[in-house]
Design a protein around this motif. Structure first.
Motif, PDB file in Angstrom:
ATOM      1  N   GLU A 125      -6.040   6.816  -0.665  1.00 17.34           N
ATOM      2  CA  GLU A 125      -5.732   7.993  -0.151  1.00 17.34           C
ATOM      3  C   GLU A 125      -6.793   8.586  -1.168  1.00 17.34           C
ATOM      4  OE1 GLU A 125      -1.593   9.025  -1.739  1.00 17.34           O
ATOM      5  OE2 GLU A 125      -0.780   8.599   0.713  1.00 17.34           O
ATOM      6  N   ARG A 148      -8.375   1.076   4.259  1.00 18.61           N
ATOM      7  CA  ARG A 148      -8.007   2.211   5.637  1.00 18.61           C
ATOM      8  C   ARG A 148      -7.425   3.384   4.527  1.00 18.61           C
ATOM      9  NH1 ARG A 148      -3.687   5.384   6.101  1.00 18.61           N
ATOM     10  NH2 ARG A 148      -2.579   5.970   8.316  1.00 18.61           N
ATOM     11  N   GLY A 150      -6.962   7.505   3.773  1.00 14.02           N
ATOM     12  CA  GLY A 150      -6.545   8.488   4.235  1.00 14.02           C
ATOM     13  C   GLY A 150      -6.664   9.549   5.466  1.00 14.02           C
ATOM     14  N   THR A 179      -6.017   6.980  11.500  1.00 15.03           N
ATOM     15  CA  THR A 179      -5.345   7.471  10.626  1.00 15.03           C
ATOM     16  C   THR A 179      -3.520   7.028  11.520  1.00 15.03           C
ATOM     17  OG1 THR A 179      -4.832   9.763  11.859  1.00 15.03           O
ATOM     18  CG2 THR A 179      -6.841   8.980   9.884  1.00 15.03           C
ATOM     19  N   ASP A 180      -3.316   6.965  11.990  1.00 14.90           N
ATOM     20  CA  ASP A 180      -1.727   6.138  13.028  1.00 14.90           C
ATOM     21  C   ASP A 180      -1.103   5.581  11.825  1.00 14.90           C
ATOM     22  OD1 ASP A 180       0.322   5.163  14.346  1.00 14.90           O
ATOM     23  OD2 ASP A 180      -0.609   5.710  15.944  1.00 14.90           O
ATOM     24  N   HIS A 181      -0.616   5.910  11.389  1.00 11.88           N
ATOM     25  CA  HIS A 181       0.220   4.673  10.004  1.00 11.88           C
ATOM     26  C   HIS A 181       1.037   3.547  10.895  1.00 11.88           C
ATOM     27  CE1 HIS A 181       0.978   7.816   6.815  1.00 11.88           C
ATOM     28  NE2 HIS A 181       1.335   8.328   7.973  1.00 11.88           N
ATOM     29  N   VAL A 184      -1.596   0.514   8.891  1.00  8.37           N
ATOM     30  CA  VAL A 184      -1.064  -0.199   7.902  1.00  8.37           C
ATOM     31  C   VAL A 184      -0.357  -1.416   7.959  1.00  8.37           C
ATOM     32  CG1 VAL A 184      -0.251   0.203   5.654  1.00  8.37           C
ATOM     33  CG2 VAL A 184      -1.561   1.852   6.541  1.00  8.37           C
ATOM     34  N   THR A 185       0.610  -1.007   8.909  1.00 13.07           N
ATOM     35  CA  THR A 185       1.653  -1.658   9.707  1.00 13.07           C
ATOM     36  C   THR A 185       1.377  -2.982  10.199  1.00 13.07           C
ATOM     37  OG1 THR A 185       3.348  -0.276  10.085  1.00 13.07           O
ATOM     38  CG2 THR A 185       4.247  -3.068  10.607  1.00 13.07           C
ATOM     39  N   LEU A 205       3.328   6.065   0.318  1.00 10.09           N
ATOM     40  CA  LEU A 205       3.353   5.259   0.360  1.00 10.09           C
ATOM     41  C   LEU A 205       2.832   3.841   0.582  1.00 10.09           C
ATOM     42  CD1 LEU A 205       0.543   4.164   2.200  1.00 10.09           C
ATOM     43  CD2 LEU A 205      -0.751   4.379   0.293  1.00 10.09           C
TER      44      LEU A 205
END
Length: 397
Positions: A125, A148, A150, A179-181, A184-185, A205
């Motif tokens: 971030e 990735r 923020g 920037t779609d969460h 990260v998943t 986070l």
């Protein structure tokens, strides 16, 4: 292409790149780092302009002063970022190092050898310099990396990624531009492609990543760092350490968040603390143990003695960095032994928990885990090891 397919493609490319990186010589890796440093300088204007766009958007969104500070690429920070890459190129290469060698009665010869981790996913971030620090450390250790950042730093990170790409590192360093969460998943569930994930951000986070992850995660949830001032402390030294640990950069994880004062010392020392707080704009709080402020706020508590301070810290700290200020060497030795944190200090500001200050070059993060890595994570912490076993037709009886 949907997010799942995008991350799968990136991770597959990173896996292929990591196989090539593992074979690179130290000279080849250092040349790549120097090429990145040169590219950053060449592209400085576009990077600074991109950072300006991010800062404007962040101010409009009303983000906190601490987050705004982390986001800003000042001239000094830009220079330090470039210098950090060049410094990593001068550091010893841990890859291929023989940790130990043993010859067994059976006739086999065993070597424990450092090797790259493989593919690392880093989610961070605000601070755009993290992109470059991470890329440099990973390349030096033969690891491919997928980063990735923020949404607040997206333009800065794109510009930095373009500069790294111009240096010719191919798929060894990749930026996730969405920037779609969900991205990260997907990263932390890419079993077989991503070897380890490292979050660099707030507790929310990190917990979200850990809950979603199917790959190992190296982490620290927060930095609740303590300064304990003993009744045998030099008060001028104590105030200097407190000031540095709290006010130099209050928005970072190694800043002090709690001051503990020996109860016998409090009548003399607390007026000094209150005067300092008024002068520096620091707000003193009580009964807020375990709070990470990341601002000019600090919790203050009195304790009966250094053993009570140790107990308080072990119960309320995040096991990041904690300090005792005292001239009593025996008490300091007990504190250093018994405080269960990644870095424990005697008469030193907690602000030194940092890869550069520890002589590691740029760091990829600070771990409060106990497995694999703890504290600042430099080059050695980005390697694992394997055993090579040789002989002359040896069989086990």
């Amino acid at each position: 292409m949907n997010i799942h397919d995008t991350i799968l493609s990136m991770a597959t490319k990173a896996r292929a790149a990591s196989a090539g990186l593992a074979k690179k010589t130290t000279a080849e890796k250092n040349a790549a780092l120097l090429a990145i440093a040169d590219s950053l300088e060449k592209n400085r204007a576009s990077i600074v302009a991109a950072n300006g766009i991010d800062l404007a958007h962040a101010k409009e969104a009303g983000i906190s002063p601490a987050m705004l500070d982390r986001l800003t690429l000042t001239p000094a920070r830009f220079d330090a970022m470039v210098a950090g890459v060049r410094h990593v190129a001068t550091l010893p290469d841990p890859v291929g190092e023989t940790i130990w060698t043993r010859e067994r009665p059976s006739g086999i010869k065993i070597r424990k050898v450092r090797v790259p981790l493989g593919v690392i996913a880093v989610v961070f971030e605000s601070r755009p310099n993290v992109f470059i620090d991470t890329a440099a450390l990973c390349l030096k250790t033969g690891n491919a990396v997928i980063l990735r950042g923020g949404k607040e730093a997206i333009e800065s990170n794109k510009a930095l990624a373009a500069a790294v790409r111009d240096a010719g590192v191919g798929d060894a360093v990749q930026l996730v531009e969405t920037t779609d969460h969900a991205a990260v998943t997907e990263l932390v569930r890419a079993v077989g492609l991503v070897d380890v994930a490292i979050p660099r951000g707030g507790e929310r986070l990190i917990r979200a990543m850990c809950e979603a992850a199917l790959v190992p995660v190296l982490k620290h949830y927060k930095g609740v760092c303590h300064i304990y001032v003993d009744d045998k402390a030099d008060l001028a030294m104590a105030l200097s350490i407190l000031d540095n640990a709290k006010t130099q950069r209050p928005g970072v994880c190694n800043a002090a968040e709690c001051l503990l004062v020996h109860e016998k010392l409090a009548p003399m020392f607390m007026p000094m603390v209150e005067a300092w707080a008024k002068d520096k704009g620091v707000t003193l709080h009580e009964n807020e143990a375990g709070t990470e402020y990341l601002s000019l706020d600090i919790n203050v508590a009195k304790v009966a003695d250094y053993r009570a301070a140790i107990d308080f810290i072990n119960a309320n700290s995040s096991h990041h960095s904690d300090c005792i200020v005292t001239n009593d060497e025996a008490r300091a030795a007990e504190f250093l032994r018994d405080v269960d944190s990644a870095a424990v200090y005697h008469n030193v500001s907690t602000r030194f928990t940092d890869g550069g200050e520890f002589g590691m070059g740029a760091e990829i993060g600070i771990s409060t885990d106990k497995l694999h890595a703890r504290g600042p994570m430099g080059l050695e912490e980005l390697t694992t090891y394997k055993y090579t076993v040789t002989g002359d037709g040896v069989i086990r009886s």
